[in-house]
Motif scaffolding. Structure first.
Motif, mmCIF file in Angstrom:
data_model
loop_
_atom_site.group_PDB
_atom_site.id
_atom_site.type_symbol
_atom_site.label_atom_id
_atom_site.label_comp_id
_atom_site.label_asym_id
_atom_site.label_seq_id
_atom_site.Cartn_x
_atom_site.Cartn_y
_atom_site.Cartn_z
ATOM 1 N N ASP A 163 0.823 -0.856 -0.082
ATOM 2 C CA ASP A 163 0.209 0.646 -0.116
ATOM 3 C C ASP A 163 0.808 1.189 0.050
ATOM 4 O OD1 ASP A 163 -2.935 -1.715 0.474
ATOM 5 O OD2 ASP A 163 -2.266 -1.534 2.421
ATOM 6 N N ILE A 164 0.006 2.304 -1.245
ATOM 7 C CA ILE A 164 1.355 3.085 -0.617
ATOM 8 C C ILE A 164 0.992 4.640 -0.699
ATOM 9 C CG2 ILE A 164 2.334 5.562 -2.053
ATOM 10 C CD1 ILE A 164 2.658 2.688 -4.090
ATOM 11 N N ASN A 165 0.190 5.265 0.676
ATOM 12 C CA ASN A 165 -0.448 6.093 0.540
ATOM 13 C C ASN A 165 0.379 7.691 0.555
ATOM 14 O OD1 ASN A 165 -2.373 4.601 1.816
ATOM 15 N ND2 ASN A 165 -1.640 4.663 3.918
ATOM 16 N N SER A 168 0.018 15.249 0.187
ATOM 17 C CA SER A 168 0.998 16.249 -0.935
ATOM 18 C C SER A 168 0.600 17.696 0.075
ATOM 19 C CB SER A 168 0.662 15.658 -1.714
ATOM 20 O OG SER A 168 1.111 17.492 -2.735
ATOM 21 N N THR A 169 1.127 18.578 0.181
ATOM 22 C CA THR A 169 1.578 20.110 0.280
ATOM 23 C C THR A 169 0.488 20.668 -0.708
ATOM 24 O OG1 THR A 169 3.494 20.974 -0.289
ATOM 25 C CG2 THR A 169 3.459 20.381 1.812
ATOM 26 N N HIS A 170 -0.108 20.271 -1.233
ATOM 27 C CA HIS A 170 -0.541 20.803 -2.580
ATOM 28 C C HIS A 170 -1.774 20.116 -3.423
ATOM 29 C CE1 HIS A 170 2.808 23.027 -2.934
ATOM 30 N NE2 HIS A 170 2.839 23.963 -3.414
ATOM 31 N N ARG A 171 -1.755 18.573 -2.993
ATOM 32 C CA ARG A 171 -3.035 18.377 -3.301
ATOM 33 C C ARG A 171 -3.323 17.119 -2.853
ATOM 34 N NH1 ARG A 171 -0.334 15.070 -8.966
ATOM 35 N NH2 ARG A 171 1.582 16.748 -8.347
ATOM 36 N N SER A 172 -5.035 16.682 -2.562
ATOM 37 C CA SER A 172 -6.025 16.006 -1.339
ATOM 38 C C SER A 172 -5.064 14.518 -1.768
ATOM 39 C CB SER A 172 -7.151 15.498 -1.785
ATOM 40 O OG SER A 172 -7.115 15.009 -3.586
ATOM 41 N N SER A 173 -5.328 14.330 -0.432
ATOM 42 C CA SER A 173 -4.408 12.810 -0.315
ATOM 43 C C SER A 173 -4.642 11.136 -1.385
ATOM 44 C CB SER A 173 -4.742 11.937 1.595
ATOM 45 O OG SER A 173 -3.911 13.223 1.683
ATOM 46 N N ILE A 174 -4.269 10.680 -1.162
ATOM 47 C CA ILE A 174 -4.790 9.560 -2.384
ATOM 48 C C ILE A 174 -3.831 7.911 -1.836
ATOM 49 C CG2 ILE A 174 -2.907 9.679 -4.385
ATOM 50 C CD1 ILE A 174 -4.779 8.845 -6.965
ATOM 51 N N ARG A 175 -4.603 7.088 -1.889
ATOM 52 C CA ARG A 175 -3.675 5.785 -1.496
ATOM 53 C C ARG A 175 -3.388 4.668 -2.707
ATOM 54 N NH1 ARG A 175 -5.409 0.785 0.319
ATOM 55 N NH2 ARG A 175 -7.914 2.086 0.511
ATOM 56 N N TYR A 176 -2.369 4.103 -2.806
ATOM 57 C CA TYR A 176 -2.724 3.434 -4.132
ATOM 58 C C TYR A 176 -2.297 1.531 -2.933
ATOM 59 C CZ TYR A 176 -1.804 6.890 -6.630
ATOM 60 O OH TYR A 176 -1.004 8.541 -7.230
ATOM 61 N N THR A 177 -2.732 0.688 -4.181
ATOM 62 C CA THR A 177 -2.504 -0.744 -4.079
ATOM 63 C C THR A 177 -2.298 -1.721 -5.232
ATOM 64 O OG1 THR A 177 -4.726 -1.076 -4.628
ATOM 65 C CG2 THR A 177 -4.414 -0.640 -2.031
ATOM 66 N N GLY A 178 -0.945 -2.374 -4.793
ATOM 67 C CA GLY A 178 -0.552 -3.042 -5.173
ATOM 68 C C GLY A 178 0.763 -3.939 -5.312
#
Length: 186
Positions: A163-165, A168-178
């Motif tokens: 999992d990747i969380n 960012s200081t400029h964007r909303s958060s996002i999570r990835y799985t892989g």
């Protein structure tokens, strides 16, 4: 007779409570955890993202309602099948090329066509920890490019899942799985 019944019920209750106890944790010498630890310790691994989980907001909802997402995807889970992406660690360097779905709070510059999460270079910090209770490794990586600072939390499992969380200081958060893979030599 009543006393024997209480003793029987108490014994049965004790046996049930002990039998319902969780199984013992795996040994810290688990070969899968050791192999994962060696791979991560060598700092030579890659994560290929298969799903993106953007933070739900009005913009993402509007895109989903317009029918622009691929079949099988929805506003809070986007299939990345066929999308070339990676999160790679090679020695002291981190190379990131992940698609981004979400809102940007601060502009990325005039005429900027690079809308994904991209970085190549040495991170500000890289901290790897072994979490015994969850049977996983975690890594906190901080990177800064010319526009924004990213704090990336990786959760790496012996099964090869990751999992990747991304915050960012400029964007909303996002999570990835892989999937965790060895680095591909190009």
């Amino acid at each position: 007779m009543l006393k024997n019944r209480y003793i029987y019920l108490l014994t049965l209750l004790i046996v049930l409570l002990y039998s319902c106890a969780s199984t013992s944790r795996r040994s810290t010498a688990d070969p899968d955890m050791e192999a994962l630890g060696e791979r991560l310790g060598s700092r030579s691994y890659e994560i290929q993202a298969t799903w993106a989980f953007p933070l739900m907001n009005q913009g993402i909802t509007q895109v989903a309602n317009s029918g622009l997402l691929m079949p099988g995807s929805n506003a809070n889970r986007i299939d990345l099948m066929g999308n070339s992406n990676y999160f790679r660690v090679e020695g002291d360097s981190v190379l990131i090329n992940l698609p981004y779905f979400g809102e940007r709070q601060i502009g990325g510059g005039y005429g900027n066509t690079d809308v994904g999460i991209n970085f190549e270079g040495v991170p500000l910090s890289y901290e790897l920890k072994k979490e015994e209770k969850q049977d996983r490794f975690t890594a906190e990586i901080r990177v800064r490019d010319e526009i924004e600072t990213l704090v990336i939390n990786l959760f790496l499992f012996p099964s090869g899942k990751a999992d990747i969380n991304v915050n960012s200081t400029h964007r909303s958060s996002i999570r990835y799985t892989g999937d965790l893979q060895p680095v591909k030599k190009e």
